[in-house]
Design an enzyme around this catalytic site. Structure first.
Site, PDB file in Angstrom:
ATOM      1  N   GLY A   1     113.018 -33.572  37.366  1.00  0.00           N
ATOM      2  CA  GLY A   1     113.558 -34.064  38.629  1.00  0.00           C
ATOM      3  C   GLY A   1     114.179 -32.943  39.425  1.00  0.00           C
ATOM      4  N   GLY A   2     114.884 -33.320  40.520  1.00  0.00           N
ATOM      5  CA  GLY A   2     115.505 -32.322  41.366  1.00  0.00           C
ATOM      6  C   GLY A   2     116.574 -31.526  40.649  1.00  0.00           C
ATOM      7  N   PHE A   3     117.198 -32.125  39.630  1.00  0.00           N
ATOM      8  CA  PHE A   3     118.243 -31.450  38.852  1.00  0.00           C
ATOM      9  C   PHE A   3     117.629 -30.416  37.925  1.00  0.00           C
ATOM     10  CE2 PHE A   3     122.555 -31.729  36.998  1.00  0.00           C
ATOM     11  CZ  PHE A   3     122.357 -31.069  35.807  1.00  0.00           C
TER      12      PHE A   3
ATOM     13  N   VAL B   1     114.277 -32.770  31.719  1.00  0.00           N
ATOM     14  CA  VAL B   1     114.936 -33.637  30.745  1.00  0.00           C
ATOM     15  C   VAL B   1     114.174 -33.537  29.431  1.00  0.00           C
ATOM     16  CG1 VAL B   1     115.700 -35.971  30.196  1.00  0.00           C
ATOM     17  CG2 VAL B   1     115.657 -35.204  32.581  1.00  0.00           C
TER      18      VAL B   1
ATOM     19  N   ASP C   1     120.897 -43.150  45.407  1.00  0.00           N
ATOM     20  CA  ASP C   1     119.557 -42.694  45.029  1.00  0.00           C
ATOM     21  C   ASP C   1     118.872 -43.707  44.117  1.00  0.00           C
ATOM     22  OD1 ASP C   1     117.471 -40.918  45.249  1.00  0.00           O
ATOM     23  OD2 ASP C   1     118.117 -39.634  43.605  1.00  0.00           O
TER      24      ASP C   1
ATOM     25  N   GLY D   1     110.729 -35.535  31.240  1.00  0.00           N
ATOM     26  CA  GLY D   1     110.884 -35.829  32.656  1.00  0.00           C
ATOM     27  C   GLY D   1     111.336 -34.596  33.412  1.00  0.00           C
TER      28      GLY D   1
END
EC number: 2.7.11.-
Length: 873
Positions: free
Chosen positions: A527-529, A532, A646, A525
């Site tokens: 994401g914005g962070f 993963v 979120d 995955g």
């Protein structure tokens, strides 16, 4: 690379502007320059006349509300006019300017320093409004200047304001503060100059197939105005400043600024000479590499513009084909991308403008960011279009303007920026500098510098030795650490259930071993962070999900710390479990329990529909109930309310048994901490589409914001389609409006996921739709608490299972905790409520009756949560 927008209007007024664009023919009907706090008229270094304030423009409460003062010190680069005098406001104060109807530039000049003993502008916070528009809110000129890049000593804020007769400019000091202003400039602009569209009268709405329309009543704030590839220039008509893009373009893809001999720009009726000066269209930035053009396919021309997240922006791009070798269509063609979305697929400047040296400009609108932070990097990319086989693999840009548009509430104000460095490390501009004898200063300075150099060499030597020792004996063990960090323990044995305030601290060696040194094929995955990874710890005994912060992440360390602190203290069956973290070697990593079945979104929008079976209606209800229970715990089960902020289908995970886990707490916020509080005020963060409109408008956060987001998830579960779609009729483009419209008409069954048509029961559908539509009401007070949402979803599941067992076809049923059933109304929330009286006496259109716990004495109530008897926290 983050560059703050302030550099655009922090140009040194003392520096003469070059290249005045001699062909500019626009003559503004109104030009006002007011040197606030001065008593006489003066001329600045560029020859412009500034007038003193007069009684016609000043508020009637002049004496009581304000006073004037002179700056105690003049920094180098700060001009005498208008920065050495200021008007300072004790209370609300209004200027009234009679101007010609139409749009006007409004420029406000601020120099935050000390003004005698009466006022220190460094501590000033205030708001500014104009004709119903909020331009600045709790604004700090000092923080704004400190955050500018490169560093400046003053700031100019430029706005475009629609005026019908009088421009009323109001300054309001914040509590226990004063407001101030050094100069005010008003310049009229051509009719609909920024609202009619580009040279083709079109405003492209990026990410949409429908063009954008800007009302004449819209206000703007100028955030950037760039002379791409050139130096700072000005124009004589509207006195705009076009700044070099050297601080904005990404260094690794900066391209070249070709030197073009003296040329004449051929302005047209579509692009008149006042749109931009000659110097903007005569200079440009291209990709270069004429000898090896194929190298241009390996990178983009990229600019990053730091803006306030959550606002809509007008992006105006200026082009002019000045390369003599490009003399016909199709030779230099490229694509334009804004916010990683295609804005223009095929951009041929020669063809669109009509030839060489003919200028043109295009307008785009885009929403910047997702409300996930105070600042957002709006991205502009140009890349050669290979598919049409152009002669030159190249792209070109001459100028950029970026303007923020007011939101529906008339607001243009963003939050104050955080200083780039600690205020303790910045020279105190508020205190006048004392000029000392240079003969004493020099030897002292040399001695201090010499001592610092020796000390620095010693520290570097110690660090090098320590680093070598660390490399020779790498840490391979993890430890259990309280938050904040305490003394490491040598215990590395994994625990089945972590203490509520503990989590495991991994070494970077363990993390790299678990992920094969962050191998790309293990990414599950993004994401914005960051990314993963699927990993294994404890000798392969435990599967984990490893979330790694990317250096370029917009979320960053603050969200890392928030999620670490939240999840280390929260334990619930429907919240994802945090196993540990790592913060070594400039890495920030979080380790979670592994979720084999991925995200809810994966199952709703299946990539391989032949091998991935659709979720049944029962399974969907169970997933929704689990997520609702997780949110219910956050809102009512902890010491204080926790607001997730979120909630979306990608943040709802499923374990091996399809048990729901709410994840991603980086944006979470503790809610009101006392009975007297009803909300918390905060910068808007979240994901568009799921974002509570009331929270967006008012920046007032409550747990009902989570309820709205969860309601959007429920609609996705029901219809199995994106929140926004382009390839559908306009009335179907927005999922929420589409469902509400069908809900009012009683035709929801016609828009549900086709995979559910043979599975879903009518009574369960009705109860599900009722609670989902209530969740997405525009006003928070009209949305149910999560207690009610859990109860309604459990009831929908019970109705489904009962109907399946008995093969009944109950057309309508409603159940309320009070034991009463509401009567039919025309409102949205009651579309399916057609029964009256006690729940034990529900009647349906086919005369069938389903008795569920008359007067709460039946056993059916046992299937629901104990929240039928909600208790105060």
């Amino acid at each position: 690379m983050i560059r703050h927008a302030l550099l655009i209007f922090s140009i040194l007024v003392s520096t003469p502007i070059v290249g005045e664009g001699a062909t500019s023919t626009y003559e503004p009907t109104d030009v006002f320059l007011f040197n606030c706090g001065d008593t006489s008229n003066n001329v600045d270094v560029s020859g412009r006349n500034w007038t003193a304030e007069n009684q016609k423009i000043l508020s009637s409460n002049l004496v009581n509300a304000s006073f004037t003062a002179q700056a105690s010190y003049q920094e180098s680069g700060v001009s005498q006019i208008p920065y050495m005098t200021a008007r300072i406001f004790r209370s609300e104060f209004t200027y009234s300017f009679p101007v010609t109807p139409g749009s006007n530039f409004l420029r406000l000049y601020f120099y935050p320093t000390r003004y005698g003993s009466q006022f220190n502008a460094v501590k000033s916070f205030f708001s500014v409004k104009v004709n119903g528009f909020t331009l600045l809110n709790n604004f700090s000129a000092d923080l704004t200047v400190k955050a500018s890049k490169p560093q400046t000593e003053f700031i100019i804020k430029e706005f475009i304001i629609p005026v019908y007769q009088t421009l009323n400019l109001t300054f309001t000091p914040s509590l226990d503060s004063l407001a101030f202003v050094n100069g005010i400039e008003i310049v009229s602009i051509p009719n609909r100059f920024y609202s009619k569209g580009g040279f083709d009268d079109v405003i492209t709405n990026v990410g949409s197939s429908v063009d954008f329309h800007i009302e004449n009543s819209t206000a703007f704030e100028t955030v950037y105005r760039l002379n791409v590839g050139g130096k700072t220039v000005g124009d004589s008509g509207m006195f705009r400043r076009w700044v070099s893009d050297d601080e904005i373009i990404l260094s690794e893809s900066s391209g070249i600024s070709p030197i073009v001999p003296d040329i004449k720009i051929n302005y047209t009726e579509k692009t008149p000479s006042y749109v931009a000066p000659d110097d903007v269209y005569a200079t440009s930035r291209s990709m270069g590499n004429a000898d090896h053009p194929e190298q241009n396919l390996n990178f983009n021309l990229t600019w990053l513009f730091t803006v306030d997240a959550g606002f809509s922006y007008l992006v105006r791009l200026h082009f002019c084909e000045t390369l003599s070798e490009v003399n016909k269509e199709g030779q230099r063609v490229f694509s334009i991308f804004i916010e990683n979305q295609t804005a223009t697929l095929e951009m041929d400047v020669f063809r669109m403008s009509g030839g060489s040296w003919i200028p043109m400009y295009l307008d785009y609108t885009v929403i910047a960011g997702s409300g996930s932070g105070r600042r957002h990097d709006l991205r502009l990319d140009l890349h050669p279009l290979v598919s049409i086989n152009p002669k030159y693999y190249d792209a070109i840009l001459n100028g950029v303007e970026i303007l923020k548009m007011n939101d529906p509430d008339g607001n243009l104000a963003g939050p104050n920026p955080d200083p780039l460095v600690s205020p303790d490390l910045i020279p105190n501009r508020a205190t006048p500098r004392i000029r000392k004898n240079k003969s004493h200063i020099l030897p002292i300075t040399l001695a201090v510098v010499g001592s610092l150099v020796v000390l620095a060499m010693f520290v570097v030597g110690v660090l090098v030795i320590m680093k070598k020792k660390k490399k020779s004996k790498p840490s391979t063990n993890s430890s259990w650490c309280p938050l904040p960090h305490g003394t490491d323990s040598t215990n590395t044995k994994p625990a089945k259930s972590l203490p509520a305030d503990l989590c495991r601290r991994f070494s970077i060696f363990e993390i790299k071993s678990a992920t094969n040194d962050f191998e790309d094929k293990l990414i599950i995955g993004v994401g914005g962070f960051g990314s993963v990874y699927k990993g294994q710890i404890d000798g392969g005994a435990t599967l984990v999900a490893v979330k790694r912060l990317e250096i370029t992440s917009n979320q960053g360390a603050k969200e890392f710390e928030t999620e670490l602190e939240m999840l280390s203290k929260l334990r619930h069956v429907h919240l994802v479990s945090l196993i540990g973290y790592c913060d070594e070697d400039n890495e920030m990593v979080l380790v979670y329990e592994y979720m084999p079945h991925g995200t809810l979104k994966d199952h709703l929008f299946r990539r391989d529909k032949t091998s991935d079976p659709p979720l049944s209606w029962k399974r969907r209800l169970e997933i929704c109930i689990g997520a609702a229970r997780g949110l219910q715990y956050l809102h009512t089960g902890a010491k204080y309310t926790i607001i997730h902020r979120d909630i979306k289908t990608t943040n709802i995970l499923l374990d091996e048994n399809f048990v729901t886990k709410v994840s991603d707490f980086g944006l979470s916020r503790v809610g009101p901490t006392s009975a007297s509080q009803t909300h918390v005020s905060t910068v808007v963060k979240g994901t568009f589409g799921y974002l509570d409109p009331e929270y967006y408008r008012r920046q007032v956060l409550t747990e009902k914001s989570d309820v709205y987001s969860f309601g959007v998830v429920l609609l996705e579960v029901l219809c199995c389609r994106p929140i926004r779609m382009q390839s559908v009729p306009p009335e179907q483009a927005d999922l929420i409006r589409w469902v509400k419209s069908n809900y009012r008409r009683g035709t929801v069954d016609q828009i549900i996921d086709s995979d559910l048509s043979a599975d879903i029961t009518s009574t369960s559908l009705e109860k599900f739709c009722e609670i989902a539509v209530r969740c997405v009401q525009d006003r928070g007070m009209e949305r149910p608490p999560m207690n009610d949402v859990v109860w309604a979803l459990e009831f929908a599941l019970q109705l489904h299972e009962t109907a399946k067992k008995k093969n009944d076809n109950v057309e309508s049923l409603d159940l309320m905790p009070s034991g009463e059933v509401g009567t039919t109304t025309d409102g949205e929330d009651d579309l399916f409520s057609r029964t009256t009286g006690h729940v034990g006496k529900s009647t349906t259109t086919d005369d069938s009756v389903l008795v569920v716990g008359d007067e709460r004495s039946g056993s059916s109530w046992g299937v629901f949560s104990e929240i039928n008897e909600p208790k105060a926290r």
